[in-house]
Design a protein around this motif. Structure first.
Motif, PDB file in Angstrom:
ATOM      1  N   ALA A 261      58.519  35.380 -12.414  1.00  0.00           N
ATOM      2  CA  ALA A 261      57.434  35.361 -11.740  1.00  0.00           C
ATOM      3  C   ALA A 261      57.565  35.888 -10.329  1.00  0.00           C
ATOM      4  CB  ALA A 261      56.889  33.831 -11.569  1.00  0.00           C
ATOM      5  N   SER A 262      58.757  35.707  -9.718  1.00  0.00           N
ATOM      6  CA  SER A 262      59.145  35.875  -8.232  1.00  0.00           C
ATOM      7  C   SER A 262      60.058  36.883  -7.697  1.00  0.00           C
ATOM      8  CB  SER A 262      59.701  34.466  -7.664  1.00  0.00           C
ATOM      9  OG  SER A 262      58.748  33.392  -7.872  1.00  0.00           O
ATOM     10  N   ALA A 263      60.744  37.533  -8.647  1.00  0.00           N
ATOM     11  CA  ALA A 263      61.053  38.635  -8.533  1.00  0.00           C
ATOM     12  C   ALA A 263      60.061  39.864  -8.075  1.00  0.00           C
ATOM     13  CB  ALA A 263      61.894  39.307  -9.440  1.00  0.00           C
ATOM     14  N   PRO A 321      64.372  42.392   0.013  1.00  0.00           N
ATOM     15  CA  PRO A 321      62.967  43.367   0.182  1.00  0.00           C
ATOM     16  C   PRO A 321      61.516  42.397   0.376  1.00  0.00           C
ATOM     17  CG  PRO A 321      64.471  44.065  -1.577  1.00  0.00           C
ATOM     18  CD  PRO A 321      64.985  42.920  -1.097  1.00  0.00           C
ATOM     19  N   ALA A 322      61.892  41.053  -0.175  1.00  0.00           N
ATOM     20  CA  ALA A 322      60.591  40.339  -0.042  1.00  0.00           C
ATOM     21  C   ALA A 322      60.229  40.143   1.371  1.00  0.00           C
ATOM     22  CB  ALA A 322      61.015  38.900  -0.684  1.00  0.00           C
ATOM     23  N   LEU A 330      54.590  34.492   3.112  1.00  0.00           N
ATOM     24  CA  LEU A 330      55.511  33.500   3.477  1.00  0.00           C
ATOM     25  C   LEU A 330      54.552  32.287   3.795  1.00  0.00           C
ATOM     26  CD1 LEU A 330      58.171  32.534   4.632  1.00  0.00           C
ATOM     27  CD2 LEU A 330      57.273  33.380   6.781  1.00  0.00           C
ATOM     28  N   GLU A 331      53.179  32.233   4.250  1.00  0.00           N
ATOM     29  CA  GLU A 331      52.447  31.361   4.345  1.00  0.00           C
ATOM     30  C   GLU A 331      52.215  30.614   3.168  1.00  0.00           C
ATOM     31  OE1 GLU A 331      51.800  29.653   7.114  1.00  0.00           O
ATOM     32  OE2 GLU A 331      52.936  31.079   8.133  1.00  0.00           O
ATOM     33  N   ARG A 332      52.197  31.215   2.012  1.00  0.00           N
ATOM     34  CA  ARG A 332      51.525  30.787   0.728  1.00  0.00           C
ATOM     35  C   ARG A 332      52.735  29.795   0.100  1.00  0.00           C
ATOM     36  NH1 ARG A 332      47.755  31.268  -3.232  1.00  0.00           N
ATOM     37  NH2 ARG A 332      47.942  29.474  -4.446  1.00  0.00           N
ATOM     38  N   TYR A 351      61.529  34.189   7.125  1.00  0.00           N
ATOM     39  CA  TYR A 351      61.936  35.139   6.708  1.00  0.00           C
ATOM     40  C   TYR A 351      63.590  35.442   7.480  1.00  0.00           C
ATOM     41  CZ  TYR A 351      58.067  37.107   4.065  1.00  0.00           C
ATOM     42  OH  TYR A 351      57.048  37.337   3.445  1.00  0.00           O
ATOM     43  N   ALA A 352      64.314  36.232   6.847  1.00  0.00           N
ATOM     44  CA  ALA A 352      65.605  36.677   7.363  1.00  0.00           C
ATOM     45  C   ALA A 352      65.315  37.210   8.835  1.00  0.00           C
ATOM     46  CB  ALA A 352      66.455  37.224   6.627  1.00  0.00           C
TER      47      ALA A 352
END
Length: 388
Positions: A261-263, A321-322, A330-332, A351-352
């Motif tokens: 789902a998240s990759a 890469p995300a 990010l807000e979600r 985020y990094a």
């Protein structure tokens, strides 16, 4: 009672520990630290502090600088990091290419190069690149940090699905060419080390999650990596977090895994590749189905909530890469973890830091392994600005 050999061993270990303490003080305050300052901070005599500094100067780890401001007596000479000699080699190995950097002791990248390869010629190209570095910089190499996807004990690649390596003694292979110690570091662990180094005195747990073609995590405690006993901590990509009809098939053969789902491939489509640059990923993200991004954020949030409830981390950092997915994703994730329940607390998620160079984590790990010291946050970020 200690015999004479034991006493000598004890004296030598105390000397090494004091050298590390003195060197760390210079690393933390380059251009400001003095012999007297080292004596005060360590509780050692002025003569011992001067002896330690002399050895560090002789080994070309520090240099003398300008005189410090007068405090009423003779002006002391300041000490700085010697960035003119020793180098740390960093090799970031990815399936289709490798990023190679040579990092000075002050954290600055002095040489950066990139090699590309196929699965068939990867070993040959990497060996040739390492040999080229050895020829050009061999007498200056202090240590090497090799960052790669997969599990490692620091010496061998235990398993890397992406590189199709298993039980490969890569550190030994590179050491034969470089004539310098080599440390292997998992790529997510390296990113986590770099993020922890952004703080002067990091405290508590920090959860780092890398999202790319796969998903991995790493945990640091007070700035130090917290690995598991089998070097497999953070392998969260194939933990089931989606159930029922919403669960998708995963590459591992099961359904509902976090990666399914998240990759990045799951969220952006089959066109995604870890070999893509940020601009190419941004184009894919702009065309992506928002519902798939929302599904990915929701599944990620479930994993974050579970791990956070267990660790109580100071923050959660999303890297890889995300980070190109921007503020909406990010807000979600943040909104999906925003819930109130007795005994729980909202965990900051970010985020990094984009200022942290790709080589920073592996370089820091190699530096600590070789000299027992750490860069300051400013020095760690210095790698983002190559020297002219």
């Amino acid at each position: 009672m200690l015999n004479s050999d034991d006493a000598l061993d004890t004296q030598a270990s105390v000397r090494r520990a004091n050298l590390r303490r003195a060197l760390q003080l210079v690393f933390r305050n380059p251009g400001v630290q003095t012999r007297a300052g080292i004596a005060r901070s360590t509780g050692l005599t002025a003569a011992t502090a001067s002896s330690l500094v002399a050895e560090l100067l002789e080994n070309r780890l520090i240099v003398e600088g300008e005189q410090a401001a007068s405090t009423g007596g003779k002006r002391a000479t300041t000490l700085s990091i010697d960035a003119s000699h020793h180098l740390i080699l960093v090799i970031v190995i990815q399936p289709r290419h490798a990023h190679i950097a040579l990092v000075a002791l002050d954290g600055t990248e002095v040489d950066v190069r990139r090699v590309t390869y196929s699965a068939e010629d990867r070993d040959r190209v990497l060996d040739a690149a390492v040999a080229a570095v050895a020829v050009e910089f061999g007498d200056r190499l202090l240590a090497a940090g090799v960052q790669l996807p997969g599990t490692t004990d620091g010496r061998s690649v235990l398993e890397s699905v992406q590189l199709k390596w298993q039980d490969l003694p890569l550190a030994e292979r590179f050491e034969r060419v470089l004539k310098a110690p080599v440390l292997l570091v998992n790529d997510v662990d390296a990113e986590a080390i770099a993020e922890a180094g952004r703080e002067e005195s990091p405290a508590g747990y920090r959860l780092f999650i890398h999202i790319g073609g796969g998903i991995g995590a790493a945990v640091t405690l007070d700035g130090e990596l917290a690995p598991g006993p089998r070097d497999r901590a953070g392998e969260i990509g194939h933990v089931q977090v989606v159930f029922g009809e919403a669960a998708r098939d995963c590459s591992c053969g099961r359904r509902g895994c976090l990666e399914s789902a998240s990759a990045m491939g799951a969220m952006l489509g089959e066109g995604f590749s870890d070999a893509m640059d940020a601009a190419e990923i941004a184009v894919l993200a702009a065309r992506a189905d928002p519902r798939q991004l929302d599904d990915g954020a929701r599944a990620l949030a479930r994993a974050v909530k579970l791990i956070s409830a267990l660790l109580d981390p100071t923050e959660v950092v999303i890297g890889g890469p995300a980070t190109v997915l921007g503020p909406r994703f990010l807000e979600r994730v943040r909104s999906e973890t925003d819930y109130s329940s007795r005994g729980t607390a909202q965990v900051p998620i970010r985020y990094a830091d984009p200022r942290v160079a790709l080589s920073a984590g592996a370089a820091q790990a190699a530096l600590t392994s070789a000299l027992g010291v750490r860069w300051s946050p400013e020095q760690l970020l210095a790698a983002s600005a190559p020297r002219p």
